[in-house]
Design an enzyme around this catalytic site. Structure first.
Site, PDB file in Angstrom:
ATOM      1  N   SER A  21      32.318  27.397  50.163  1.00  0.00           N
ATOM      2  CA  SER A  21      31.864  28.617  50.831  1.00  0.00           C
ATOM      3  C   SER A  21      30.341  28.742  50.820  1.00  0.00           C
ATOM      4  CB  SER A  21      32.468  29.839  50.128  1.00  0.00           C
ATOM      5  OG  SER A  21      32.041  31.014  50.762  1.00  0.00           O
ATOM      6  N   SER A  46      31.565  33.751  52.568  1.00  0.00           N
ATOM      7  CA  SER A  46      32.233  34.970  52.083  1.00  0.00           C
ATOM      8  C   SER A  46      31.969  36.119  53.047  1.00  0.00           C
ATOM      9  CB  SER A  46      31.726  35.345  50.696  1.00  0.00           C
ATOM     10  OG  SER A  46      32.142  34.399  49.750  1.00  0.00           O
ATOM     11  N   ASN A  69      19.562  29.697  45.038  1.00  0.00           N
ATOM     12  CA  ASN A  69      19.589  30.581  46.199  1.00  0.00           C
ATOM     13  C   ASN A  69      19.959  31.992  45.803  1.00  0.00           C
ATOM     14  OD1 ASN A  69      22.279  31.668  47.605  1.00  0.00           O
ATOM     15  ND2 ASN A  69      22.813  29.827  46.427  1.00  0.00           N
ATOM     16  N   ALA A  70      19.395  32.934  46.532  1.00  0.00           N
ATOM     17  CA  ALA A  70      19.826  34.329  46.458  1.00  0.00           C
ATOM     18  C   ALA A  70      19.804  34.831  47.892  1.00  0.00           C
ATOM     19  CB  ALA A  70      18.902  35.157  45.578  1.00  0.00           C
ATOM     20  N   GLY A  72      22.002  36.905  49.245  1.00  0.00           N
ATOM     21  CA  GLY A  72      22.383  38.318  49.364  1.00  0.00           C
ATOM     22  C   GLY A  72      23.633  38.520  50.217  1.00  0.00           C
ATOM     23  N   CYS A 128      29.861  35.718  42.982  1.00  0.00           N
ATOM     24  CA  CYS A 128      28.481  35.599  43.469  1.00  0.00           C
ATOM     25  C   CYS A 128      27.536  36.204  42.416  1.00  0.00           C
ATOM     26  CB  CYS A 128      28.324  36.341  44.800  1.00  0.00           C
ATOM     27  SG  CYS A 128      26.609  36.348  45.346  1.00  0.00           S
ATOM     28  N   LYS A 163      37.930  32.491  42.916  1.00  0.00           N
ATOM     29  CA  LYS A 163      36.737  31.709  42.582  1.00  0.00           C
ATOM     30  C   LYS A 163      35.951  32.438  41.501  1.00  0.00           C
ATOM     31  CE  LYS A 163      32.823  29.331  44.612  1.00  0.00           C
ATOM     32  NZ  LYS A 163      32.110  29.060  45.862  1.00  0.00           N
ATOM     33  N   ASN A 188      31.220  28.894  40.785  1.00  0.00           N
ATOM     34  CA  ASN A 188      30.168  29.377  41.683  1.00  0.00           C
ATOM     35  C   ASN A 188      28.825  28.973  41.056  1.00  0.00           C
ATOM     36  OD1 ASN A 188      28.625  30.952  43.615  1.00  0.00           O
ATOM     37  ND2 ASN A 188      30.475  32.161  43.927  1.00  0.00           N
ATOM     38  N   GLY A 213      24.192  22.275  43.101  1.00  0.00           N
ATOM     39  CA  GLY A 213      23.771  20.883  43.266  1.00  0.00           C
ATOM     40  C   GLY A 213      23.989  20.084  41.989  1.00  0.00           C
TER      41      GLY A 213
HETATM   42  C1  LIG Z   1      23.141  28.583  50.104  1.00  0.00           C
HETATM   43  C2  LIG Z   1      24.424  28.837  49.370  1.00  0.00           C
HETATM   44  C3  LIG Z   1      25.225  29.899  49.749  1.00  0.00           C
HETATM   45  C4  LIG Z   1      26.432  30.147  49.070  1.00  0.00           C
HETATM   46  N1  LIG Z   1      27.214  31.175  49.481  1.00  0.00           N
HETATM   47  C5  LIG Z   1      28.428  31.395  48.871  1.00  0.00           C
HETATM   48  C6  LIG Z   1      29.317  32.407  49.335  1.00  0.00           C
HETATM   49  O1  LIG Z   1      29.069  33.112  50.313  1.00  0.00           O
HETATM   50  N2  LIG Z   1      30.489  32.565  48.647  1.00  0.00           N
HETATM   51  C7  LIG Z   1      30.849  31.806  47.571  1.00  0.00           C
HETATM   52  O2  LIG Z   1      31.938  32.001  47.000  1.00  0.00           O
HETATM   53  N3  LIG Z   1      30.023  30.805  47.132  1.00  0.00           N
HETATM   54  C8  LIG Z   1      28.842  30.599  47.747  1.00  0.00           C
HETATM   55  N4  LIG Z   1      28.030  29.573  47.314  1.00  0.00           N
HETATM   56  C9  LIG Z   1      28.437  28.757  46.157  1.00  0.00           C
HETATM   57  C10 LIG Z   1      29.096  27.442  46.592  1.00  0.00           C
HETATM   58  O3  LIG Z   1      30.278  27.667  47.329  1.00  0.00           O
HETATM   59  C11 LIG Z   1      29.431  26.570  45.348  1.00  0.00           C
HETATM   60  O4  LIG Z   1      30.330  27.256  44.511  1.00  0.00           O
HETATM   61  C12 LIG Z   1      28.202  26.213  44.533  1.00  0.00           C
HETATM   62  O5  LIG Z   1      27.091  25.996  45.364  1.00  0.00           O
HETATM   63  C13 LIG Z   1      28.422  24.959  43.667  1.00  0.00           C
HETATM   64  O6  LIG Z   1      28.778  23.844  44.451  1.00  0.00           O
HETATM   65  P1  LIG Z   1      27.703  22.744  44.998  1.00  0.00           P
HETATM   66  O7  LIG Z   1      26.896  22.310  43.817  1.00  0.00           O
HETATM   67  O8  LIG Z   1      28.553  21.671  45.600  1.00  0.00           O
HETATM   68  O9  LIG Z   1      26.881  23.471  46.024  1.00  0.00           O
HETATM   69  C14 LIG Z   1      26.813  29.321  47.976  1.00  0.00           C
HETATM   70  C15 LIG Z   1      25.996  28.245  47.612  1.00  0.00           C
HETATM   71  C16 LIG Z   1      24.814  27.991  48.283  1.00  0.00           C
HETATM   72  C17 LIG Z   1      23.973  26.824  47.860  1.00  0.00           C
END
Ligand SMILES: Cc1cc2nc3c(=O)[nH]c(=O)nc-3n(C[C@H](O)[C@H](O)[C@H](O)COP(=O)(O)O)c2cc1C
Length: 300
Positions: A21, A46, A69-70, A72, A128, A163, A188, A213
């Site tokens: 997401s 989301s 990231n933030a 919002g 979040c 989640k 998350n 990441g």
């Molecule tokens: C730019 C960005 C926006 C995200 N927005 C959401 C979101 O709207 N809802 C959510 O459940 N997780 C959100 N996440 C979290 C990701 O879904 C994931 O749980 C987290 O980044 C860890 O996985 P990764 O290291 O593969 O990115 C966001 C992550 C990033 C980097």
């Protein structure tokens, strides 16, 4: 791809990697494209009750081994999201609707709309880390989590995924509270920040953000392992996966499937096919017929 198809969280996936997401999934066309290029499913951005613009930039900072990231929770609001889901569903692969809210009643309304839009499962964003009143503020209260999940399981006919946040002291009490879910999604982002020494202030407008990441993979792995070992719940792993080895580590820690987010920024859309090919050739080499045979094998 034969051999790596899985059943996870109450749905069937041709390939075990799901778009996480928040990354390229506010738009139906990009979701469709990623689904056509090796992802087994896609979780939407989301979505909440109302349209939200999100925070004023800067909302993203590139840190060592990941990004902070933030955003919002910017999103178009549930009433404006049906067309994006229809477009993504043209891929004929599962689309999972992610929702955020602050009360059980709002979660119910959002879930019902997602069901009307034809998603295959609902992912509850209980995690979040940077928006007051939503996400982790809801998801760190076990009583509220239990009520939200129980309500939804009582009346929504499709699978419910919860989640959870890594930013809690006792993950087992929150995961237990969410144990009626069809899957627990971990993790998350990890609460974090950066400082601009020349401006002498935090980089992000919101001060605090969430780290994702490669840097967070060991944290995600530990949480997946711990919840699988102690509670035996079905888990979808996410956090820092960018190669098939990362994905295999999550499977061996107990995940039934996994999600990929930040790696799409660094590696592009080919990341899913690269992971699929790596998993299939490892399984071939070790005479493994199904990924499920390897689920949780590292647990001691
Ligand atoms: C730019 C960005 C926006 C995200 N927005 C959401 C979101 O709207 N809802 C959510 O459940 N997780 C959100 N996440 C979290 C990701 O879904 C994931 O749980 C987290 O980044 C860890 O996985 P990764 O290291 O593969 O990115 C966001 C992550 C990033 C980097």
């Amino acid at each position: 791809m034969s051999g790596i198809s899985v059943k996870a969280g109450g749905i069937s996936l041709e390939t075990p990697g799901i778009l996480a997401s928040g990354i390229l999934d506010e738009n139906g066309y990009t979701m469709k494209r990623i689904l056509q290029e090796g992802a087994g499913g896609a979780v939407t951005k989301s979505i909440g009750m109302e349209e939200r613009p999100g925070y004023v930039p800067p909302v993203v900072f590139e840190a060592h081994g990941g990004i902070i990231n933030a955003m919002g929770l910017p999103n178009p609001g549930i009433d404006n999201f049906g067309d994006e889901i229809s477009k993504a569903k043209e891929s004929s692969k599962p689309v999972i609707g992610s929702i955020f809210a602050s009360t059980p009643e709002q979660f119910m309304k959002l879930a019902e709309r997602m069901v009307d839009y034809g998603v295959s499962a609902i992912e509850l964003n209980l995690s979040c880390p940077h928006v007051r009143g939503f996400g982790a503020e809801v998801g760190s209260d076990p009583v509220l989590v239990k009520e939200i999940v129980k309500n939804l399981k009582g009346s929504i006919s499709i699978p419910i995924w919860s989640k959870l946040s890594p930013n809690v002291t006792d993950i087992l009490s929150i995961a237990s509270a969410a144990s009626d879910s069809d899957a627990i999604v971990l993790i998350n982002t990890v609460r974090a920040m950066a400082i601009d020494i020349y401006a002498r202030m935090p980089v992000l407008t919101n001060t605090y953000g969430g780290l994702s990441g490669r840097a967070v993979k060991p944290i995600g792995l530990r949480l997946v392992y711990e919840v699988k070992k102690e509670l035996g719940l079905e888990i979808i792993g996410v956090g820092g996966i960018s190669t098939w080895v990362d994905a295999m580590e999550y499977v061996m820690a107990g995940a039934s499937a996994f999600q990929v987010g930040t790696a799409l920024w660094n590696h592009g859309r080919s990341v899913f096919n690269e992971i699929n090919e790596g998993l299939a050739s490892f399984m071939n080499e070790h005479n493994i017929k199904s990924l499920a045979e390897l689920r949780g094998v590292a647990i001691r």
